[in-house]
Scaffold this motif. Sequence first.
Motif, PDB file in Angstrom:
ATOM      1  N   UNK A   1       0.814  -1.223   0.000  1.00 16.61           N
ATOM      2  CA  UNK A   1       0.000   0.000   0.000  1.00 16.61           C
ATOM      3  C   UNK A   1       0.841   1.263   0.000  1.00 16.61           C
ATOM      4  N   UNK A   2       0.154   2.403   0.182  1.00 17.22           N
ATOM      5  CA  UNK A   2       0.819   3.718   0.117  1.00 17.22           C
ATOM      6  C   UNK A   2       1.881   3.826   1.212  1.00 17.22           C
ATOM      7  N   UNK A   3       1.503   3.370   2.402  1.00 13.65           N
ATOM      8  CA  UNK A   3       2.428   3.446   3.548  1.00 13.65           C
ATOM      9  C   UNK A   3       3.741   2.733   3.221  1.00 13.65           C
ATOM     10  N   UNK A   4       3.606   1.508   2.675  1.00 12.79           N
ATOM     11  CA  UNK A   4       4.785   0.708   2.341  1.00 12.79           C
ATOM     12  C   UNK A   4       5.619   1.383   1.259  1.00 12.79           C
ATOM     13  N   UNK A   5       4.949   1.994   0.305  1.00 10.51           N
ATOM     14  CA  UNK A   5       5.683   2.656  -0.778  1.00 10.51           C
ATOM     15  C   UNK A   5       6.432   3.878  -0.259  1.00 10.51           C
ATOM     16  N   UNK A   6       5.794   4.660   0.623  1.00  5.25           N
ATOM     17  CA  UNK A   6       6.485   5.831   1.199  1.00  5.25           C
ATOM     18  C   UNK A   6       7.754   5.361   1.922  1.00  5.25           C
ATOM     19  N   UNK A   7       7.614   4.273   2.677  1.00 10.46           N
ATOM     20  CA  UNK A   7       8.774   3.732   3.409  1.00 10.46           C
ATOM     21  C   UNK A   7       9.880   3.329   2.441  1.00 10.46           C
ATOM     22  N   UNK A   8       9.492   2.669   1.343  1.00  5.05           N
ATOM     23  CA  UNK A   8      10.489   2.208   0.368  1.00  5.05           C
ATOM     24  C   UNK A   8      11.207   3.409  -0.279  1.00  5.05           C
ATOM     25  N   UNK A   9      10.440   4.437  -0.625  1.00  2.00           N
ATOM     26  CA  UNK A   9      11.031   5.619  -1.283  1.00  2.00           C
ATOM     27  C   UNK A   9      12.088   6.259  -0.373  1.00  2.00           C
ATOM     28  N   UNK A  10      11.754   6.371   0.915  1.00  2.00           N
ATOM     29  CA  UNK A  10      12.710   6.961   1.870  1.00  2.00           C
ATOM     30  C   UNK A  10      13.935   6.064   2.041  1.00  2.00           C
ATOM     31  N   UNK A  11      13.652   4.769   2.219  1.00  2.00           N
ATOM     32  CA  UNK A  11      14.734   3.816   2.492  1.00  2.00           C
ATOM     33  C   UNK A  11      15.757   3.790   1.360  1.00  2.00           C
ATOM     34  N   UNK A  12      15.274   3.864   0.122  1.00  2.00           N
ATOM     35  CA  UNK A  12      16.175   3.772  -1.039  1.00  2.00           C
ATOM     36  C   UNK A  12      16.686   5.145  -1.488  1.00  2.00           C
ATOM     37  N   UNK A  13      16.208   6.207  -0.855  1.00  2.00           N
ATOM     38  CA  UNK A  13      16.616   7.560  -1.259  1.00  2.00           C
ATOM     39  C   UNK A  13      16.189   7.896  -2.680  1.00  2.00           C
ATOM     40  N   UNK A  14      15.016   7.414  -3.079  1.00  2.00           N
ATOM     41  CA  UNK A  14      14.529   7.645  -4.454  1.00  2.00           C
ATOM     42  C   UNK A  14      14.337   9.146  -4.689  1.00  2.00           C
ATOM     43  N   UNK A  15      14.748   9.626  -5.873  1.00  2.00           N
ATOM     44  CA  UNK A  15      14.604  11.053  -6.194  1.00  2.00           C
ATOM     45  C   UNK A  15      13.493  11.318  -7.207  1.00  2.00           C
ATOM     46  N   UNK A  16      13.227  10.323  -8.074  1.00  2.00           N
ATOM     47  CA  UNK A  16      12.210  10.498  -9.122  1.00  2.00           C
ATOM     48  C   UNK A  16      11.461   9.187  -9.297  1.00  2.00           C
ATOM     49  N   UNK A  17      10.155   9.305  -9.603  1.00  2.00           N
ATOM     50  CA  UNK A  17       9.360   8.096  -9.821  1.00  2.00           C
ATOM     51  C   UNK A  17       8.653   8.211 -11.170  1.00  2.00           C
ATOM     52  N   UNK A  18       8.718   7.109 -11.928  1.00  2.00           N
ATOM     53  CA  UNK A  18       7.980   7.066 -13.197  1.00  2.00           C
ATOM     54  C   UNK A  18       7.026   5.881 -13.144  1.00  2.00           C
ATOM     55  N   UNK A  19       5.744   6.189 -13.259  1.00  2.00           N
ATOM     56  CA  UNK A  19       4.717   5.148 -13.252  1.00  2.00           C
ATOM     57  C   UNK A  19       4.495   4.693 -14.692  1.00  2.00           C
ATOM     58  N   UNK A  20       5.083   3.538 -15.016  1.00  2.00           N
ATOM     59  CA  UNK A  20       4.941   2.983 -16.370  1.00  2.00           C
ATOM     60  C   UNK A  20       4.103   1.707 -16.314  1.00  2.00           C
ATOM     61  N   UNK A  21       3.199   1.620 -15.339  1.00  2.00           N
ATOM     62  CA  UNK A  21       2.360   0.420 -15.257  1.00  2.00           C
ATOM     63  C   UNK A  21       1.346   0.426 -16.397  1.00  2.00           C
TER      64      UNK A  21
ATOM     65  N   UNK B   1       0.884   8.245  -6.690  1.00  2.00           N
ATOM     66  CA  UNK B   1       0.531   9.671  -6.574  1.00  2.00           C
ATOM     67  C   UNK B   1       0.495  10.088  -5.094  1.00  2.00           C
ATOM     68  N   UNK B   2      -0.206   9.298  -4.250  1.00  2.00           N
ATOM     69  CA  UNK B   2      -0.288   9.633  -2.815  1.00  2.00           C
ATOM     70  C   UNK B   2       1.099   9.595  -2.178  1.00  2.00           C
ATOM     71  N   UNK B   3       1.843   8.533  -2.486  1.00  2.00           N
ATOM     72  CA  UNK B   3       3.152   8.360  -1.838  1.00  2.00           C
ATOM     73  C   UNK B   3       4.108   9.483  -2.244  1.00  2.00           C
ATOM     74  N   UNK B   4       4.095   9.862  -3.520  1.00  2.00           N
ATOM     75  CA  UNK B   4       5.024  10.902  -3.983  1.00  2.00           C
ATOM     76  C   UNK B   4       4.631  12.264  -3.409  1.00  2.00           C
ATOM     77  N   UNK B   5       3.338  12.490  -3.217  1.00  2.00           N
ATOM     78  CA  UNK B   5       2.932  13.742  -2.563  1.00  2.00           C
ATOM     79  C   UNK B   5       3.477  13.772  -1.141  1.00  2.00           C
ATOM     80  N   UNK B   6       3.339  12.650  -0.449  1.00  2.00           N
ATOM     81  CA  UNK B   6       3.803  12.608   0.945  1.00  2.00           C
ATOM     82  C   UNK B   6       5.311  12.728   1.035  1.00  2.00           C
ATOM     83  N   UNK B   7       6.010  12.164   0.063  1.00  2.00           N
ATOM     84  CA  UNK B   7       7.479  12.198   0.103  1.00  2.00           C
ATOM     85  C   UNK B   7       8.048  13.399  -0.671  1.00  2.00           C
TER      86      UNK B   7
END
Length: 264
Positions: free
Chosen positions: A54-74, A86-92
């Motif tokens: 979920x969103x919570x898990x994705x926010x955690x992953x983004x922080x943990x990996x130090x992600x700078x940019x996300x591309x949704x190619x699903x 969208x929710x996770x990137x807004x929060x991060x």
Amino acid sequence: MSHPVLILGGTSEGYMLADRLVGVGRFRVISSLAGRTETPRLPAGEVRIGGFGGVEGLVGYLHQQGIRFVIDATHPFAAQMGWHAWSACQRASLPLLRLERPPWQPEPGDRWRQVTDWTEAIAYLRWLNAARVFLAIGRQELAHFTGLDDLWFLIRLVSLPDPLPPVRQAEWLLARGPFALDDERALLDRYRIDAIVCKNSGGEATAAKLIAARERGIPVVMLQRPERAPVPSVATVEAALAWLESVSANQGSAKTQQASPSSP
Ligand SMILES: NC(=O)c1ccc[n+]([C@@H]2O[C@H](COP(=O)([O-])OP(=O)(O)OC[C@H]3O[C@@H](n4cnc5c(N)ncnc54)[C@H](OP(=O)(O)O)[C@@H]3O)[C@@H](O)[C@H]2O)c1
């Protein structure tokens, strides 16, 4: 410097983007796959497999990996992941881009019925009085077509679902695109198809059936794409690369300005 980029993949565009970005050399490229396929083709760069929780898990992953940019190619019909991104990137506070191939558009001679759900699709099949239906909708949503015992289905899939949904009269055809126009013509003729049901996935690989249907005046019930999060969107890998260059340059110059002494 290597900027970590997360690509939410599972599409040919996702693979192509990972390939091109690894070639650029300035990005740490991580592709994420949902894990639906047992032995998926692996994209270039790093790969992680499975949901984030979920969103919570994705926010955690983004922080943990130090992600700078996300591309949704699903995939255009992956309805949920884009909203989570969208929710996770807004929060991060991270830049997010949607990479999505354009939908198919009806052309003169097409007999399309565009529907928003499977109930509407089945009602239209009934109205058509269709008897021999080519189902090209993937395997996740076949359950909607069980119980239509008076119809005969040709069901084309990449792999069989386990368990098989109880569609009483069906021929199961395992095949992976791209599909050639002559083969699609032969398929519609051989099975005496009188209606096609598909999703508006867009792209070249599976478009030939629409041309063959147009030539034969066969109706096509076309499921429209789900609503997407309000995210900037591009249709090509080239445009996604240009976006990344631009946002990474902006981030770089913002950092330089922060670091330089303030003017008197
Ligand atoms: N739907 C289709 O017609 C279709 C066709 C071809 C390919 N695909 C690909 O198959 C995957 C799953 O499709 P879906 O329709 O089940 O998606 P979905 O409805 O948007 O997503 C359902 C859940 O699956 C996980 N997920 C989806 N895509 C992911 C990814 N790239 N990386 C990590 N987790 C992901 C997420 O779980 P969490 O909430 O736990 O994070 C998400 O909440 C997508 O990656 C899509 O590109 C789908």
